[in-house]
Design a protein around this motif. Structure first.
Motif, PDB file in Angstrom:
ATOM      1  N   GLU A 167     110.892  17.101  27.215  1.00 44.18           N
ATOM      2  CA  GLU A 167     110.907  18.179  26.232  1.00 44.18           C
ATOM      3  C   GLU A 167     109.476  18.437  25.793  1.00 44.18           C
ATOM      4  O   GLU A 167     108.728  17.501  25.536  1.00 44.18           O
ATOM      5  CB  GLU A 167     111.776  17.814  25.033  1.00 44.18           C
ATOM      6  N   ARG A 227     107.259  20.628  22.886  1.00 43.93           N
ATOM      7  CA  ARG A 227     107.391  21.285  21.591  1.00 43.93           C
ATOM      8  C   ARG A 227     106.020  21.706  21.089  1.00 43.93           C
ATOM      9  O   ARG A 227     105.056  20.944  21.195  1.00 43.93           O
ATOM     10  CB  ARG A 227     107.994  20.316  20.560  1.00 43.93           C
ATOM     11  N   PRO A 251     109.087  21.739  14.723  1.00 48.79           N
ATOM     12  CA  PRO A 251     108.372  22.238  15.906  1.00 48.79           C
ATOM     13  C   PRO A 251     109.250  23.211  16.694  1.00 48.79           C
ATOM     14  O   PRO A 251     110.476  23.211  16.549  1.00 48.79           O
ATOM     15  CB  PRO A 251     108.115  20.976  16.736  1.00 48.79           C
ATOM     16  N   VAL A 290     110.735  24.112  20.218  1.00 49.64           N
ATOM     17  CA  VAL A 290     110.985  23.583  21.560  1.00 49.64           C
ATOM     18  C   VAL A 290     110.717  24.712  22.549  1.00 49.64           C
ATOM     19  O   VAL A 290     111.328  25.774  22.471  1.00 49.64           O
ATOM     20  CB  VAL A 290     112.424  23.053  21.709  1.00 49.64           C
ATOM     21  N   ARG A 334     112.432  22.487  28.319  1.00 52.88           N
ATOM     22  CA  ARG A 334     113.234  21.286  28.562  1.00 52.88           C
ATOM     23  C   ARG A 334     113.419  21.150  30.067  1.00 52.88           C
ATOM     24  O   ARG A 334     113.535  22.155  30.770  1.00 52.88           O
ATOM     25  CB  ARG A 334     114.610  21.386  27.908  1.00 52.88           C
TER      26      ARG A 334
END
Length: 129
Positions: A91, A93, A113, A115, A118
């Motif tokens: 991930e 962020r 944060p 994202v 992913r």
């Protein structure tokens, strides 16, 4: 060293303006994938004592833009341990973002944060000796 699911490694990096390739100071999505390669390398070193090799992604989602002037955080979490392969969840962020409307060096800490990417993938390490 024993590879255990749940092991997590996080890196943070400032995104320089030289990496903006598109209007609005946008940075290409491949930047996140490069960060994932770096954080996967440290994950392999910590889990197996070897840098390992990235075999491939099984899923990648680009969820929000990355911009020059951002501080981005990339995390890799070990999800599966095979004989030589390791499943990894990634991930990325944005934790800080430039605020040029307030001044040339103004920025904000983002809470929460954003994202931006992913992914899941597989790394391969040498057989245990």
């Amino acid at each position: 060293m024993t590879a255990e699911p749940g092991l997590t490694v996080t890196h943070r990096r400032y995104v320089p303006h030289a990496h903006a390739h598109y209007g609005g100071s946008l940075v290409d999505g491949a930047y996140s994938l490069g960060l994932f390669g770096d954080v996967a390398t440290e994950l392999c070193v910590r889990a197996d004592g070897d840098e390992g090799l990235f075999a491939g992604y099984s899923d990648v989602e680009f969820l929000a833009p990355l911009r020059a002037g951002d501080v981005v955080e990339a995390t890799a979490t070990l999800t599966r341990v095979g004989t030589r392969s390791r499943g990894v969840r990634f991930e990325a962020r944005v934790v800080c973002r430039a605020a040029p409307e307030r001044g040339p060096s103004a920025a904000d800490v983002l809470d929460p944060p954003i994202v931006i990417t992913r992914a899941t993938g597989t790394v391969v390490v040498p057989a245990a000796q």
